[in-house]
Design a protein around this motif. Sequence first.
Motif, short mmCIF file in Angstrom:
data_model
loop_
_atom_site.label_atom_id
_atom_site.label_comp_id
_atom_site.label_asym_id
_atom_site.label_seq_id
_atom_site.Cartn_x
_atom_site.Cartn_y
_atom_site.Cartn_z
N THR A 94 -8.02 15.99 21.71
CA THR A 94 -7.74 16.56 23.15
C THR A 94 -6.65 15.41 24.00
O THR A 94 -6.97 14.18 24.03
CB THR A 94 -9.01 16.55 24.02
OG1 THR A 94 -9.78 17.42 23.37
CG2 THR A 94 -8.64 17.30 25.35
N GLY A 143 -4.98 14.87 27.79
CA GLY A 143 -4.91 15.66 29.08
C GLY A 143 -4.96 14.52 30.37
O GLY A 143 -4.96 13.36 29.95
N ASN A 180 -6.25 14.94 34.81
CA ASN A 180 -6.99 15.70 35.73
C ASN A 180 -6.93 15.00 37.12
O ASN A 180 -6.37 14.03 37.37
CB ASN A 180 -8.52 16.20 35.45
CG ASN A 180 -9.24 14.77 35.28
OD1 ASN A 180 -9.16 13.80 35.59
ND2 ASN A 180 -10.44 14.73 34.61
N SER A 233 -4.59 24.82 31.75
CA SER A 233 -3.59 24.38 32.87
C SER A 233 -4.17 24.95 34.07
O SER A 233 -3.91 26.18 34.29
CB SER A 233 -2.04 24.62 32.48
OG SER A 233 -1.28 24.17 33.42
N ARG A 255 -6.28 20.19 36.52
CA ARG A 255 -6.12 19.40 35.44
C ARG A 255 -5.12 20.16 34.44
O ARG A 255 -4.87 21.47 34.49
CB ARG A 255 -7.60 19.62 34.66
CG ARG A 255 -7.87 20.92 34.07
CD ARG A 255 -9.38 20.94 33.39
NE ARG A 255 -10.59 20.43 34.29
CZ ARG A 255 -11.10 19.33 34.29
NH1 ARG A 255 -10.74 18.53 33.07
NH2 ARG A 255 -11.89 18.97 35.17
N GLU A 287 -4.98 20.10 30.23
CA GLU A 287 -5.15 19.71 28.76
C GLU A 287 -4.90 20.37 27.67
O GLU A 287 -4.61 21.49 27.73
CB GLU A 287 -6.77 19.60 28.88
CG GLU A 287 -7.53 18.66 29.78
CD GLU A 287 -8.99 18.97 30.00
OE1 GLU A 287 -9.56 17.98 30.53
OE2 GLU A 287 -9.47 19.66 29.39
N TYR A 327 -5.45 20.99 23.42
CA TYR A 327 -6.79 20.86 22.50
C TYR A 327 -5.95 21.50 21.17
O TYR A 327 -5.16 22.32 21.14
CB TYR A 327 -7.65 21.87 22.75
CG TYR A 327 -8.55 21.34 24.06
CD1 TYR A 327 -9.66 20.72 23.74
CD2 TYR A 327 -8.25 21.81 25.28
CE1 TYR A 327 -10.50 20.37 24.82
CE2 TYR A 327 -9.26 21.59 26.22
CZ TYR A 327 -10.21 20.67 26.18
OH TYR A 327 -10.71 20.44 27.20
N HIS A 383 -7.22 10.78 26.22
CA HIS A 383 -7.24 11.47 24.81
C HIS A 383 -8.65 11.14 24.49
O HIS A 383 -9.31 10.13 24.32
CB HIS A 383 -6.11 10.90 23.77
CG HIS A 383 -6.18 9.61 23.24
ND1 HIS A 383 -5.75 8.54 23.83
CD2 HIS A 383 -6.79 9.24 22.17
CE1 HIS A 383 -5.94 7.54 23.24
NE2 HIS A 383 -6.75 7.94 22.10
N HIS A 437 -16.26 16.47 25.53
CA HIS A 437 -15.39 16.76 26.76
C HIS A 437 -15.25 18.09 27.23
O HIS A 437 -15.33 18.45 28.27
CB HIS A 437 -13.96 16.13 26.62
CG HIS A 437 -13.25 16.08 27.72
ND1 HIS A 437 -13.13 15.45 29.00
CD2 HIS A 437 -12.14 16.95 27.87
CE1 HIS A 437 -12.22 15.95 29.71
NE2 HIS A 437 -11.69 16.86 29.28
#
Length: 424
Positions: A5, A7, A9, A48, A52, A54, A56, A89, A98
């Motif tokens: 992951t 991202g 936020n 999105s 945030r 992210e 994956y 990450h 997460h």
Amino acid sequence: MTILTLGLNHKTAPVDTRERLTFGPDVIVGALRSITEQTPADEALILSTCNRMEVYCALDGSGGDAVLRNWLGEFHGLEPQLFAQHLYHYQDRDAVRHLLKVASGLDSMVLGEPQILGQVKQAFQTANAAGGTGRMLGKLFQHTFSVAKQVRTDTAIGSSPVSVAFAAVSLARQIFSDLSRQTALLIGAGETIELAARHLHQHGIGRIIVANRTVERAHGVAQQFDGYAIALTELSNHLPEADIVVSSTASPLPVLGKGTVERALKKRRHRPVFMVDIAVPRDIEPEVRELRDVYLYTVDDLQGVVDQGMRSRQQAAEQAAEIIDLHTEEFMAWVRSLDAVSLIQDYRSRAQYTRDSLVERAQRQLAAGKPPDEVVCQLAHLLTNKLLHNPSVRLRRAGREGRNELLEAANELFQLKIENDGSR
């Protein structure tokens, strides 16, 4: 297979950075294809939202975060150093935990908010339709939806009010048990009023009227929730219709005086009115509280409800974290089992190859007239030797080298230890 992951936020990046790295609905499908084509990722999903962004991924091996970070910069036309410090990450177990926290509302700006689960589901549907998800992410996100549902069912994470608007609607529901028969008059058209309208609409309010100095802005809020808009100058005409009044304007002077409310009560034949004045300075004259059949609350009155709600959600979040930890380990156990499945398939394939070659040899012997009993005995002898040769060689070597852990593993794997009763 590694789960990764990458991202940022609302806690790690300012809004201008989040805006530059967002993925709109028109580019997500292309972005998903770009990830699987230009990075080591075999599977990919993009979440999105306004708070945030992210990505994956499922990929073979590790170290994909650097490649993914560079891809992110290239896709958005940004140098990685401009946003790298805002990124987080996670890998494998941490990535799973997460995601479960995100979908359950534990990582949201408003603790326990339910909208994020719908956004995660939409992100999965988009990735799945685009061919971005496979066995790993498919299993992970289905597992996530199940866990998030359990968190909502088994804890009070989303039941307590943690915003003034939510607190106002919660109090209204206590006063009027059936909101479907009530009319709400919302004064103002800002974020708080829109949030109050959304909560009222979700709880089945009968009618919504939005009053604002600028009718166009009032209409923009009202149309979202099947309501209608009026000008602030029309307030006294519609006030008798209102069972619930929520006011939040930027007016320096009160927009509702005691006399106006008193006249409205007479037209209502003194049916009770619930009023919430969220504005600072106040929109409703304090003297209105003196009137019978009026329940008037200010922002200070509601703050205690909000604080209590936040404490309740924090307690629920601790319970939710325990559920998430348990189901994180459950998913990682499934991931580890994939290695065993592959190993078992390889082992069985090798054994079947040995069996087939020896059966073919036995069939040739039978065709040549060799006695069946002799052929069967020889087949059994050769098959046993072939299957046991490599394990036997390695166990002898382990014994010579003192590798007791391998000998113990063989004992457990083949159940060779003699039990207390002398049986094997």
